[in-house]
Write a protein that holds these residues in place. Structure first.
Motif, PDB file in Angstrom:
ATOM      1  N   LEU A  32       0.829  -1.206   0.000  1.00  0.00           N
ATOM      2  CA  LEU A  32       0.000   0.000   0.000  1.00  0.00           C
ATOM      3  C   LEU A  32       0.866   1.260   0.000  1.00  0.00           C
ATOM      4  O   LEU A  32       0.620   2.181  -0.785  1.00  0.00           O
ATOM      5  CB  LEU A  32      -0.944   0.006   1.199  1.00  0.00           C
ATOM      6  N   LYS A  33       1.875   1.296   0.850  1.00  0.00           N
ATOM      7  CA  LYS A  33       2.736   2.478   0.932  1.00  0.00           C
ATOM      8  C   LYS A  33       3.426   2.773  -0.396  1.00  0.00           C
ATOM      9  O   LYS A  33       3.578   3.926  -0.776  1.00  0.00           O
ATOM     10  CB  LYS A  33       3.776   2.317   2.040  1.00  0.00           C
ATOM     11  N   SER A  34       3.834   1.725  -1.098  1.00  0.00           N
ATOM     12  CA  SER A  34       4.550   1.936  -2.359  1.00  0.00           C
ATOM     13  C   SER A  34       3.611   2.221  -3.530  1.00  0.00           C
ATOM     14  O   SER A  34       4.047   2.722  -4.554  1.00  0.00           O
ATOM     15  CB  SER A  34       5.421   0.718  -2.680  1.00  0.00           C
ATOM     16  N   SER A  35       2.320   1.931  -3.386  1.00  0.00           N
ATOM     17  CA  SER A  35       1.401   2.026  -4.522  1.00  0.00           C
ATOM     18  C   SER A  35       0.323   3.090  -4.388  1.00  0.00           C
ATOM     19  O   SER A  35      -0.334   3.419  -5.365  1.00  0.00           O
ATOM     20  CB  SER A  35       0.689   0.681  -4.719  1.00  0.00           C
ATOM     21  N   ILE A  36       0.100   3.630  -3.201  1.00  0.00           N
ATOM     22  CA  ILE A  36      -1.092   4.424  -2.945  1.00  0.00           C
ATOM     23  C   ILE A  36      -0.968   5.893  -3.362  1.00  0.00           C
ATOM     24  O   ILE A  36      -1.971   6.590  -3.498  1.00  0.00           O
ATOM     25  CB  ILE A  36      -1.487   4.295  -1.449  1.00  0.00           C
ATOM     26  N   SER A  37       0.232   6.353  -3.620  1.00  0.00           N
ATOM     27  CA  SER A  37       0.437   7.745  -4.017  1.00  0.00           C
ATOM     28  C   SER A  37      -0.300   8.050  -5.324  1.00  0.00           C
ATOM     29  O   SER A  37      -0.123   7.352  -6.319  1.00  0.00           O
ATOM     30  CB  SER A  37       1.928   8.023  -4.172  1.00  0.00           C
ATOM     31  N   GLY A  38      -1.137   9.072  -5.309  1.00  0.00           N
ATOM     32  CA  GLY A  38      -1.874   9.466  -6.510  1.00  0.00           C
ATOM     33  C   GLY A  38      -3.123   8.652  -6.775  1.00  0.00           C
ATOM     34  O   GLY A  38      -3.845   8.910  -7.734  1.00  0.00           O
ATOM     35  N   VAL A  59      -3.627  -2.133   9.463  1.00  0.00           N
ATOM     36  CA  VAL A  59      -3.244  -1.767   8.096  1.00  0.00           C
ATOM     37  C   VAL A  59      -4.448  -1.164   7.361  1.00  0.00           C
ATOM     38  O   VAL A  59      -4.320  -0.162   6.655  1.00  0.00           O
ATOM     39  CB  VAL A  59      -2.683  -2.987   7.324  1.00  0.00           C
ATOM     40  N   LEU A  60      -5.621  -1.753   7.554  1.00  0.00           N
ATOM     41  CA  LEU A  60      -6.832  -1.209   6.926  1.00  0.00           C
ATOM     42  C   LEU A  60      -7.143   0.187   7.448  1.00  0.00           C
ATOM     43  O   LEU A  60      -7.527   1.067   6.680  1.00  0.00           O
ATOM     44  CB  LEU A  60      -8.033  -2.126   7.194  1.00  0.00           C
ATOM     45  N   LEU A  61      -6.990   0.385   8.744  1.00  0.00           N
ATOM     46  CA  LEU A  61      -7.246   1.690   9.349  1.00  0.00           C
ATOM     47  C   LEU A  61      -6.308   2.743   8.774  1.00  0.00           C
ATOM     48  O   LEU A  61      -6.721   3.848   8.420  1.00  0.00           O
ATOM     49  CB  LEU A  61      -7.093   1.603  10.870  1.00  0.00           C
ATOM     50  N   SER A  62      -5.048   2.391   8.640  1.00  0.00           N
ATOM     51  CA  SER A  62      -4.046   3.282   8.050  1.00  0.00           C
ATOM     52  C   SER A  62      -4.415   3.657   6.620  1.00  0.00           C
ATOM     53  O   SER A  62      -4.366   4.822   6.237  1.00  0.00           O
ATOM     54  CB  SER A  62      -2.715   2.556   7.993  1.00  0.00           C
ATOM     55  N   ALA A  63      -4.774   2.654   5.837  1.00  0.00           N
ATOM     56  CA  ALA A  63      -5.141   2.883   4.434  1.00  0.00           C
ATOM     57  C   ALA A  63      -6.387   3.752   4.352  1.00  0.00           C
ATOM     58  O   ALA A  63      -6.472   4.653   3.506  1.00  0.00           O
ATOM     59  CB  ALA A  63      -5.374   1.549   3.727  1.00  0.00           C
ATOM     60  N   GLN A  64      -7.352   3.514   5.225  1.00  0.00           N
ATOM     61  CA  GLN A  64      -8.590   4.291   5.235  1.00  0.00           C
ATOM     62  C   GLN A  64      -8.302   5.765   5.527  1.00  0.00           C
ATOM     63  O   GLN A  64      -8.857   6.650   4.893  1.00  0.00           O
ATOM     64  CB  GLN A  64      -9.568   3.722   6.275  1.00  0.00           C
ATOM     65  N   LYS A  65      -7.398   6.028   6.458  1.00  0.00           N
ATOM     66  CA  LYS A  65      -7.038   7.414   6.811  1.00  0.00           C
ATOM     67  C   LYS A  65      -6.423   8.136   5.614  1.00  0.00           C
ATOM     68  O   LYS A  65      -6.750   9.285   5.335  1.00  0.00           O
ATOM     69  CB  LYS A  65      -6.075   7.440   7.995  1.00  0.00           C
ATOM     70  N   VAL A  66      -5.526   7.458   4.905  1.00  0.00           N
ATOM     71  CA  VAL A  66      -4.887   8.053   3.729  1.00  0.00           C
ATOM     72  C   VAL A  66      -5.917   8.289   2.627  1.00  0.00           C
ATOM     73  O   VAL A  66      -5.984   9.368   2.043  1.00  0.00           O
ATOM     74  CB  VAL A  66      -3.739   7.150   3.202  1.00  0.00           C
ATOM     75  N   MET A  67      -6.740   7.273   2.365  1.00  0.00           N
ATOM     76  CA  MET A  67      -7.696   7.377   1.266  1.00  0.00           C
ATOM     77  C   MET A  67      -8.813   8.381   1.545  1.00  0.00           C
ATOM     78  O   MET A  67      -9.377   8.952   0.618  1.00  0.00           O
ATOM     79  CB  MET A  67      -8.281   5.999   0.939  1.00  0.00           C
ATOM     80  N   LYS A  68      -9.113   8.623   2.794  1.00  0.00           N
ATOM     81  CA  LYS A  68     -10.132   9.618   3.140  1.00  0.00           C
ATOM     82  C   LYS A  68      -9.694  11.001   2.667  1.00  0.00           C
ATOM     83  O   LYS A  68     -10.510  11.825   2.293  1.00  0.00           O
ATOM     84  CB  LYS A  68     -10.356   9.611   4.653  1.00  0.00           C
ATOM     85  N   LYS A  69      -8.376  11.236   2.639  1.00  0.00           N
ATOM     86  CA  LYS A  69      -7.822  12.521   2.206  1.00  0.00           C
ATOM     87  C   LYS A  69      -7.714  12.632   0.684  1.00  0.00           C
ATOM     88  O   LYS A  69      -7.800  13.714   0.136  1.00  0.00           O
ATOM     89  CB  LYS A  69      -6.442  12.741   2.825  1.00  0.00           C
ATOM     90  N   GLN A  70      -7.493  11.494   0.009  1.00  0.00           N
ATOM     91  CA  GLN A  70      -7.200  11.595  -1.425  1.00  0.00           C
ATOM     92  C   GLN A  70      -8.202  10.881  -2.329  1.00  0.00           C
ATOM     93  O   GLN A  70      -8.031  10.878  -3.538  1.00  0.00           O
ATOM     94  CB  GLN A  70      -5.780  11.095  -1.706  1.00  0.00           C
TER      95      GLN A  70
END
Length: 98
Positions: A32-38, A59-70
């Motif tokens: 996720l960290k290497s692929s989620i940018s953009g 890990v899901l919680l982390s991804a959800q926080k990032v995706m909520k912004k972008q």
């Protein structure tokens, strides 16, 4: 655990198979960290997921926080066992599950 990655423009689909636990969660986190940018749409397909632990939930919680912004994050094809974990932990209240 096996992760099948499909990127299509700003959409990223990850099929997660096997067990998402203390041993395998770092693998998904690194992917996720290497692929989620953009990425504006993240789809996690759990059709092949058999088990999820608290490490996987983190890990899901982390991804959800990032995706909520972008953009948005969707979890698909959740079996009854995984859904029960989501319901008991309250994750079903804030994850978009299809």
């Amino acid at each position: 655990m096996n992760i099948v990655k499909e990127a299509n423009g700003s959409a990223l689909h990850l099929k997660v198979e096997g067990r998402l636990d203390t041993t395998t969660a770092p693998q998904l986190e690194a992917e996720l960290k290497s692929s989620i940018s953009g990425v504006t749409e993240l789809v996690l397909d759990f059709a092949g997921l058999e088990y999820i632990s608290s490490a996987g939930l983190r890990v899901l919680l982390s991804a959800q926080k990032v995706m909520k912004k972008q953009g948005k994050m969707v979890v698909r094809n959740v079996n009854d066992t995984i859904m029960e974990v989501f319901e008991v932990t309250g994750f079903s209240d804030f994850l978009t599950i299809e």
